[in-house]
Design a protein around this motif. Structure first.
Motif, PDB file in Angstrom:
ATOM      1  N   LEU A   1      -5.896  11.343  11.614  1.00 45.65           N
ATOM      2  CA  LEU A   1      -5.418  10.841  10.426  1.00 45.65           C
ATOM      3  C   LEU A   1      -3.839  11.214  10.245  1.00 45.65           C
ATOM      4  O   LEU A   1      -3.395  12.335  10.451  1.00 45.65           O
ATOM      5  CB  LEU A   1      -6.111  11.448   9.266  1.00 45.65           C
ATOM      6  CG  LEU A   1      -7.655  10.987   9.129  1.00 45.65           C
ATOM      7  CD1 LEU A   1      -8.357  11.532   7.941  1.00 45.65           C
ATOM      8  CD2 LEU A   1      -7.597   9.391   8.945  1.00 45.65           C
TER       9      LEU A   1
ATOM     10  N   TYR B   1      -0.501  10.604  15.955  1.00 42.57           N
ATOM     11  CA  TYR B   1      -1.714  10.663  15.058  1.00 42.57           C
ATOM     12  C   TYR B   1      -2.704   9.461  15.599  1.00 42.57           C
ATOM     13  O   TYR B   1      -3.939   9.651  15.808  1.00 42.57           O
ATOM     14  CB  TYR B   1      -1.385  10.381  13.677  1.00 42.57           C
ATOM     15  CG  TYR B   1      -0.608  11.695  13.119  1.00 42.57           C
ATOM     16  CD1 TYR B   1      -1.260  12.980  13.069  1.00 42.57           C
ATOM     17  CD2 TYR B   1       0.483  11.473  12.841  1.00 42.57           C
ATOM     18  CE1 TYR B   1      -0.213  13.910  12.516  1.00 42.57           C
ATOM     19  CE2 TYR B   1       1.465  12.424  12.309  1.00 42.57           C
ATOM     20  CZ  TYR B   1       0.895  13.914  12.345  1.00 42.57           C
ATOM     21  OH  TYR B   1       1.702  14.888  11.818  1.00 42.57           O
ATOM     22  N   MET B   2      -2.330   8.432  15.414  1.00 39.86           N
ATOM     23  CA  MET B   2      -2.850   6.857  15.573  1.00 39.86           C
ATOM     24  C   MET B   2      -3.622   6.910  17.076  1.00 39.86           C
ATOM     25  O   MET B   2      -4.828   6.616  17.375  1.00 39.86           O
ATOM     26  CB  MET B   2      -2.220   5.757  15.111  1.00 39.86           C
ATOM     27  CG  MET B   2      -1.835   5.845  13.864  1.00 39.86           C
ATOM     28  SD  MET B   2      -0.675   4.321  13.558  1.00 39.86           S
ATOM     29  CE  MET B   2      -1.690   2.953  13.752  1.00 39.86           C
TER      30      MET B   2
ATOM     31  N   ARG C   1      -8.953   7.725   3.073  1.00 43.46           N
ATOM     32  CA  ARG C   1      -9.601   7.952   3.911  1.00 43.46           C
ATOM     33  C   ARG C   1      -9.791   9.750   3.709  1.00 43.46           C
ATOM     34  O   ARG C   1     -10.506  10.321   4.588  1.00 43.46           O
ATOM     35  CB  ARG C   1      -8.757   7.786   5.340  1.00 43.46           C
ATOM     36  CG  ARG C   1      -9.296   6.596   6.004  1.00 43.46           C
ATOM     37  CD  ARG C   1      -8.483   6.308   6.840  1.00 43.46           C
ATOM     38  NE  ARG C   1      -9.011   5.903   8.228  1.00 43.46           N
ATOM     39  CZ  ARG C   1      -8.847   4.581   8.942  1.00 43.46           C
ATOM     40  NH1 ARG C   1      -8.094   3.863   7.952  1.00 43.46           N
ATOM     41  NH2 ARG C   1      -9.116   4.399   9.847  1.00 43.46           N
TER      42      ARG C   1
ATOM     43  N   GLN D   1      -6.321  11.627  -0.796  1.00 43.37           N
ATOM     44  CA  GLN D   1      -5.805  10.174  -0.893  1.00 43.37           C
ATOM     45  C   GLN D   1      -6.551   9.601  -2.283  1.00 43.37           C
ATOM     46  O   GLN D   1      -6.225   8.848  -2.928  1.00 43.37           O
ATOM     47  CB  GLN D   1      -6.090   9.434   0.410  1.00 43.37           C
ATOM     48  CG  GLN D   1      -5.404   9.802   1.632  1.00 43.37           C
ATOM     49  CD  GLN D   1      -5.186   9.040   2.606  1.00 43.37           C
ATOM     50  OE1 GLN D   1      -5.967   8.065   2.798  1.00 43.37           O
ATOM     51  NE2 GLN D   1      -4.898   9.363   3.880  1.00 43.37           N
TER      52      GLN D   1
ATOM     53  N   PHE E   1      -8.062   2.570   3.214  1.00 42.23           N
ATOM     54  CA  PHE E   1      -7.345   3.604   2.460  1.00 42.23           C
ATOM     55  C   PHE E   1      -8.179   3.642   1.113  1.00 42.23           C
ATOM     56  O   PHE E   1      -8.657   2.753   0.549  1.00 42.23           O
ATOM     57  CB  PHE E   1      -6.039   3.191   2.195  1.00 42.23           C
ATOM     58  CG  PHE E   1      -5.364   4.116   1.365  1.00 42.23           C
ATOM     59  CD1 PHE E   1      -4.578   5.216   1.736  1.00 42.23           C
ATOM     60  CD2 PHE E   1      -5.592   4.331  -0.219  1.00 42.23           C
ATOM     61  CE1 PHE E   1      -3.978   6.132   0.879  1.00 42.23           C
ATOM     62  CE2 PHE E   1      -4.829   5.336  -0.955  1.00 42.23           C
ATOM     63  CZ  PHE E   1      -4.047   6.153  -0.420  1.00 42.23           C
TER      64      PHE E   1
ATOM     65  N   THR F   1      -4.267  -0.372   5.833  1.00 36.01           N
ATOM     66  CA  THR F   1      -3.048   0.638   6.149  1.00 36.01           C
ATOM     67  C   THR F   1      -2.755   0.927   7.680  1.00 36.01           C
ATOM     68  O   THR F   1      -1.852   1.129   8.050  1.00 36.01           O
ATOM     69  CB  THR F   1      -3.507   2.029   5.486  1.00 36.01           C
ATOM     70  OG1 THR F   1      -4.903   2.171   5.717  1.00 36.01           O
ATOM     71  CG2 THR F   1      -3.085   2.035   4.080  1.00 36.01           C
ATOM     72  N   GLY F   2      -4.050   0.572   8.555  1.00 33.24           N
ATOM     73  CA  GLY F   2      -3.984   0.668   9.914  1.00 33.24           C
ATOM     74  C   GLY F   2      -3.063  -0.506  10.332  1.00 33.24           C
ATOM     75  O   GLY F   2      -2.137  -0.235  11.399  1.00 33.24           O
TER      76      GLY F   2
ATOM     77  N   ARG G   1      -6.835  -2.295  21.658  1.00 34.20           N
ATOM     78  CA  ARG G   1      -6.220  -1.330  20.791  1.00 34.20           C
ATOM     79  C   ARG G   1      -6.056  -0.053  21.694  1.00 34.20           C
ATOM     80  O   ARG G   1      -7.039   0.302  22.485  1.00 34.20           O
ATOM     81  CB  ARG G   1      -6.704  -1.363  19.634  1.00 34.20           C
ATOM     82  CG  ARG G   1      -5.899  -1.881  18.562  1.00 34.20           C
ATOM     83  CD  ARG G   1      -6.877  -2.114  17.191  1.00 34.20           C
ATOM     84  NE  ARG G   1      -7.232  -0.614  16.630  1.00 34.20           N
ATOM     85  CZ  ARG G   1      -7.712  -0.513  15.371  1.00 34.20           C
ATOM     86  NH1 ARG G   1      -7.729  -1.451  14.551  1.00 34.20           N
ATOM     87  NH2 ARG G   1      -7.795   0.805  14.963  1.00 34.20           N
TER      88      ARG G   1
END
Ligand code: AMP
Length: 214
Positions: free
Chosen positions: A59, A53-54, A89, A93, A87, A32-33, A161
Motif C-alpha cells: 500500500l 509500493y505498487m 484501504r 484512510q 479507497f 486511486t489505482g 499490469r
C-alpha cells in the motif's frame, strides 16, 4: 445525490462495476489505482513516490493517499456524488474519509463489498490485460483483446499490469486481508455495508449491486 464506496480484494471486479455505476448514476468513478498509475507513467513526484509500493503489491502510505483523495473529492465533478474504487484501504484512510465527508454537505456513503473466492481472483488476475492508455480491461479467457494487441477504444497498447504477476497477486491478497478486510466491520457497525456476490458475469453482478441500492 449519492456516494458509493466499492470494497473488495484486487480482482473482484471493482473497476468494471465502478465504471458501470458511474455511467448509470452520472457521477464520477474515482479509482486511486488509476490515478497512481497515471502519475507513475507521467513521472510526476506522486508517481515516483508510489511506483515501488505498487510494483511490490504494497500500500502507498496513508498521508499520500489522504492528500490525493482530499484534492480529488473537492473538485467540481464530485459535488453531485462519487464512486470510490480502491479507497479507503486502511482504517486510518476510512477515518480520514469520515472526517472529510463530515466537513462537507455529502451524505454518508453506501459501502458495497464485492466478494469472490481467492482461487477465482488468481485466475482472473493472471489473465487480466489492460490498455496502457485508457485503462480498459480485458481478460484472456472471458473477454480477450482483439488481434494485434491494440485497444479498440483508443488504439493504446494492451499490456499485463506490472502487479498482476502471480507472486505479487498473492502479496496483494494478503495486504487486502490484513489491512482492508477489517473495514467491513468498520462500515457494518455504521449500518452502511452491503455484501454482494462478485461471481459470474459483470452484468449479473451489476444487477445485484443495483438491487442493493434500491
Ligand atoms: P488497484 O488498481 O486499486 O488494484 O491499485 C493498485 C495499487 O495502487 C495498489 O496495490 C496499491 O499499491 C496502490 N493503491 C491504490 N489505492 C490505494 C489506497 N487507497 N491506499 C494505498 N495504496 C493504494
Amino acid at each position: 445525490m449519492r456516494n458509493l464506496i466499492l470494497l473488495g480484494a484486487p480482482g473482484v471486479g471493482k473497476g468494471i462495476q465502478a465504471k458501470l455505476l458511474a455511467e448509470r448514476l452520472g457521477i464520477p468513478q474515482i479509482s486511486t489505482g488509476d490515478i497512481l498509475r497515471g502519475a507513475a507513467s507521467e513521472g510526476t513526484e506522486l508517481g515516483r513516490k508510489a511506483r515501488t509500493y505498487m510494483r511490490d503489491g504494497n500500500l502507498v502510505p496513508d498521508e499520500i493517499m489522504m492528500g490525493l483523495i482530499r484534492e480529488r473529492l473537492t473538485r467540481e465533478d464530485c459535488q453531485g456524488g462519487f464512486i470510490l474504487d480502491g479507497f479507503p484501504r486502511t482504517l486510518p484512510q476510512a477515518e480520514g474519509l469520515d472526517r472529510l465527508l463530515d466537513g462537507q454537505f455529502w451524505p454518508q456513503a453506501v459501502v458495497i463489498s464485492l466478494e469472490v473466492p481467492d482461487r477465482e481472483i488468481i485466475r482472473r488476475l493472471t489473465n487480466r490485460r489492460v490498455c496502457r492508455r485508457c485503462g480498459k480491461d480485458f481478460n484472456l479467457l472471458t473477454n480477450p483483446p482483439p488481434d494485434g494487441c491494440l485497444c479498440p477504444v483508443c488504439g493504446g497498447q494492451i499490456v499485463k499490469r506490472e502487479d498482476d504477476m502471480e507472486g505479487t497477486i498473492k502479496a496483494r491478497l494478503k495486504v487486502y486481508k490484513d489491512w482492508t478486510r477489517p473495514l467491513k466491520n468498520f462500515y457494518r457497525r455504521k449500518g452502511l455495508l452491503r455484501v454482494v456476490d462478485g461471481g459470474g458475469s459483470s452484468g449479473g453482478v451489476f444487477r445485484r449491486i443495483l438491487g442493493q441500492l434500491e
